[in-house]
Design an enzyme around this catalytic site. Sequence first.
Site, mmCIF file in Angstrom:
data_model
loop_
_atom_site.group_PDB
_atom_site.id
_atom_site.type_symbol
_atom_site.label_atom_id
_atom_site.label_comp_id
_atom_site.label_asym_id
_atom_site.label_seq_id
_atom_site.Cartn_x
_atom_site.Cartn_y
_atom_site.Cartn_z
ATOM 1 C CE1 TYR A 143 -3.533 -2.482 0.644
ATOM 2 C CE2 TYR A 143 -4.707 -1.234 1.141
ATOM 3 C CZ TYR A 143 -4.361 -1.890 1.026
ATOM 4 O OH TYR A 143 -5.296 -2.772 0.966
ATOM 5 C CE LYS A 194 2.087 -16.791 -3.159
ATOM 6 N NZ LYS A 194 1.489 -18.710 -3.482
ATOM 7 C CG ASP A 227 -1.397 -19.880 -1.996
ATOM 8 O OD1 ASP A 227 -0.754 -20.132 -1.571
ATOM 9 O OD2 ASP A 227 -0.756 -20.282 -3.373
ATOM 10 C CG ASP A 251 -7.740 -5.463 0.965
ATOM 11 O OD1 ASP A 251 -8.638 -4.590 1.989
ATOM 12 O OD2 ASP A 251 -7.881 -4.752 -0.356
ATOM 13 C CG ASP A 255 -12.879 -7.852 1.981
ATOM 14 O OD1 ASP A 255 -12.618 -6.983 2.848
ATOM 15 O OD2 ASP A 255 -13.621 -7.717 0.794
HETATM 16 C C1 IPM Z 1 -10.295 -1.905 3.107
HETATM 17 C C2 IPM Z 1 -10.775 -1.204 2.578
HETATM 18 C C3 IPM Z 1 -9.453 -0.125 2.460
HETATM 19 C C4 IPM Z 1 -7.817 -0.680 1.842
HETATM 20 C C5 IPM Z 1 -9.499 1.003 1.027
HETATM 21 C C6 IPM Z 1 -11.374 0.882 1.389
HETATM 22 C C7 IPM Z 1 -8.302 1.687 1.019
HETATM 23 O O1 IPM Z 1 -10.781 -2.034 1.727
HETATM 24 O O2 IPM Z 1 -10.767 -1.229 4.922
HETATM 25 O O3 IPM Z 1 -10.060 -3.077 4.225
HETATM 26 O O4 IPM Z 1 -7.750 -1.552 0.640
HETATM 27 O O5 IPM Z 1 -7.482 -1.472 2.834
HETATM 28 MG MG MG Z 2 -10.211 -4.108 2.001
#
Ligand code: IPM
Ligand code: MG
Length: 370
Positions: A143, A194, A227, A251, A255
């Site tokens: 990032y 990885k 992975d 990230d 999710d």
């Molecule tokens: C998260 C989001 C952010 C990220 C975005 C909104 C920049 O996806 O907080 O997970 O990628 O970190």
């Molecule tokens: Mg995210």
Amino acid sequence: MAANRKLLMLPGDGIGPEVMGEVRNVIDWLAAKRTVAFDVSEGLVGGSAIDKHGVPLTDNTMADAMGVDAVLLGAVGGPKWDSLPFAQKPERGLLRLRKEMELFANLRPALVFDALVEASTLKPEIVKGLDIMIIRELTGGMYFGTPRGVETLPNGERKGVNTHVYTTSEIQRVARVAFDLARKRGNKVCSAEKANVMEAGVLWREEVQKIRDQEYKDVELSHMYADNMAMQLVRNPRQFDVIVTDNLFGDMLSDEAAMLTGSLGMLPSASLGAPDKQGHRKALYEPVHGSAPDIAGKGLANPLATLLSFAMMLRYSFDQDAEASMVEKACTNVLDAGYRTADIMQPGKKKVSTQEMGEAVRKELAKLVG
Ligand code: IPM
Ligand code: MG
């Protein structure tokens, strides 16, 4: 009444203001009924800041964030600002907060509430009782690494570059957060990278192992390729207790873990910096879900992730464990009582709006206080 704690609320875009409004109601309620009071200030971040000031986060708001005990953020982004140049997008406001406050440890719990077992896309027997804590490194890696950018080569081709980079101290400090948390939970950490293809992944693995061997011999540590972890999270997620991983893998894996619980609308997060001399950490709390512009302003959003983020704030920034547990219990109870926003609606349950969900939580709080 204890000294007031300084809290900056940044509702942001989309459903941010609506879900944040329900936290505001709970704060007012707590102030009226209990001994917890906050000095609340508000600011703009993301698209709402762009519309007003032309930037996703002003220097003033940044300074405000540095001066408070905790920041609570709703969500940023939306189609309205999609065509802006990269450096001016709403997301940059959030990334600036994370970077300048040095919030290197992002805690993302993935918890399956009993009442919502059926809401998961996975079979109940796979997710029932799931309780994972993902620690995502938040200020390094892909990032923020340099060099980065897009350049045009002499032959006319364009080249896009991002850099995945970590130093030993960056790895060690986030590893310590993971081990410390593991000690308060199942005492198990699984670290993901990885190392089979990335040198920085080899370093990550070695440094996490070193911290474990030197400082946390009592904690069980395993390593997994990222992975494989993505696969294991849907195959047998309950094998995990605490997960620690880098910014980009974190990230994605968070999710994925979030969806095990049925809805992104349920998941809180905390982003913490290093403790100062008094032991206070800079901290930002936010729901994992995004700004959901398609449902914004319709009273459809689920406020529970933001309310649970507020509970994390009570716990991690203010040592207010009893109040934190009370807010969490109130959220659990409204689910048990059958209240559901649209995202977690199931047959036979009571469909409620954002505001009705907030009200139901406050009623539960009132019962818990007695
Ligand atoms: C998260 C989001 C952010 C990220 C975005 C909104 C920049 O996806 O907080 O997970 O990628 O970190
Ligand atoms: Mg995210």
